[in-house]
Design an enzyme around this catalytic site. Structure first.
Site, PDB file in Angstrom:
ATOM      1  N   SER A  93       0.697  -1.311   0.050  1.00  0.00           N
ATOM      2  CA  SER A  93      -0.041  -0.093  -0.097  1.00  0.00           C
ATOM      3  C   SER A  93       0.881   1.230  -0.143  1.00  0.00           C
ATOM      4  CB  SER A  93      -1.017   0.042   1.474  1.00  0.00           C
ATOM      5  OG  SER A  93      -1.985  -0.918   0.965  1.00  0.00           O
ATOM      6  N   LYS A 119       4.127   6.815   5.000  1.00  0.00           N
ATOM      7  CA  LYS A 119       2.858   6.100   4.412  1.00  0.00           C
ATOM      8  C   LYS A 119       3.400   4.747   4.317  1.00  0.00           C
ATOM      9  CE  LYS A 119      -0.662   4.717   2.268  1.00  0.00           C
ATOM     10  NZ  LYS A 119      -0.307   3.715   3.270  1.00  0.00           N
ATOM     11  N   THR A 120       2.563   3.910   4.997  1.00  0.00           N
ATOM     12  CA  THR A 120       3.004   2.435   5.216  1.00  0.00           C
ATOM     13  C   THR A 120       2.528   1.556   4.090  1.00  0.00           C
ATOM     14  OG1 THR A 120       0.989   1.791   6.307  1.00  0.00           O
ATOM     15  CG2 THR A 120       2.893   2.761   7.695  1.00  0.00           C
ATOM     16  N   GLY A 121       3.045   0.236   4.277  1.00  0.00           N
ATOM     17  CA  GLY A 121       2.637  -0.519   3.131  1.00  0.00           C
ATOM     18  C   GLY A 121       2.574  -1.985   3.989  1.00  0.00           C
TER      19      GLY A 121
END
Length: 291
Positions: free
Chosen positions: A68, A232-234
């Site tokens: 993501s 911002k992660t994933g």
């Protein structure tokens, strides 16, 4: 067997202690190498110090699944398209209830099944809303259009090929939906500090990253408390091969930021909290390099 908490301290303390051993990039590289070895997984890191104009990392040019984390660039593209008059952030997009995906906290709460583009872009970054990302991807013309956006910014490596949730797993032998730590660190730097976006849009994107609530235990957990930081992660990967991703910026007041990208393919038996602690250790190593 060590407890998860004890193991986290071993991972973090041992690697971070290497920073400060000598000037330059060698201590950073060695600290990241040591962290990877102790974690038992595969770690990729890109660090760009925009104040000094230097970079460092580990496995910087190897490919990793984006999961993501691509949503940061998607939101940036939406802002860029609005600047060029190709869409309006106030335009309302709709989706059928059947299109709702797991982990869609904002779109699932939209009773009418519709939201303005700006709200969808913010949701994709701040809450990593999966449905919002797919709705926006369709609006801009699909994953290939986001890849074209990367190319227009100078990123020749990053690619997006599929929608959520398929993009979270890269099939063996392919490079679908991947990037490299170095390529994405450069891209994040251009999005936040370059000429890809106008100043107002860069501020909006940075504010969304600061407001993001999914990465508090990842890179930002390793930055000092007085730093202005966002991320911002994933999270993705196949069963038994999870990957934890974080793209972050951070700096003390009055200093140009560090840009840090981290990709950790954790051992199957490792708890999520331990995997996130590895990324927090990366944050500490990066912060130590900025002193």
């Amino acid at each position: 067997m060590s407890s998860p908490i004890h193991r986290r301290h071993l991972l973090v303390g041992g690697a971070v202690a290497l920073i400060g051993a000598a000037p330059g990039q060698e201590p950073v590289t060695e600290a990241l190498r040591t962290l990877e070895r102790r974690s038992g997984g595969r770690l990729g890191v890109g660090i760009v110090d925009t104040a000094r104009g230097t970079s460092a990392g580990w496995r910087q040019h190897e490919r990793f699944t984006q999961a993501s984390s691509f949503k940061l660039s998607l939101a940036a593209m939406i802002l860029a398209e609005a600047e060029r008059g190709r869409l309006a952030l106030t335009d309302v997009l709709r989706w059928p209830r059947d299109d709702l995906l797991p982990h869609s906290p904002v779109t699932a709460a939209a009773i009418a099944g519709s939201l303005p583009i700006r709200d969808l872009a913010r949701a994709a970054v701040v809450t990593s809303d999966n449905t919002a990302a797919n709705v926006l991807l369709r609006r801009i013309g699909g994953p290939a259009r986001l890849t074209a956006f990367w190319r227009s910014t100078g990123d020749r490596i990053s690619r997006l090929d599929r929608y959520e949730p398929a993009l979270n797993v890269t099939p063996p032998g392919t490079s679908l939906d991947t990037t490299t730590p170095a390529a994405m660190a450069a891209t994040v730097g251009r999005l936040l500090r370059g000429k890809v976006l106008q100043p107002a849009s860069r501020t909006v994107l940075g504010d969304w990253m600061i407001a993001a609530d999914t990465g508090r235990q990842r890179l930002r957990a390793g930055f000092p408390n007085d730093w202005r930081a966002g991320d911002k992660t994933g999270t993705g990967g196949a069963a038994g091969h999870p990957i934890f991703v974080d793209l972050a910026f951070g700096a003390p007041p009055g200093r140009a930021p560090l840009i840090v990208t981290a990709y950790f393919e954790s051992p199957a038996a490792m708890a999520s909290a331990e995997a996130e602690a590895v990324l927090a250790a990366v944050g500490r190593i990066a912060a130590g390099s900025a002193k």
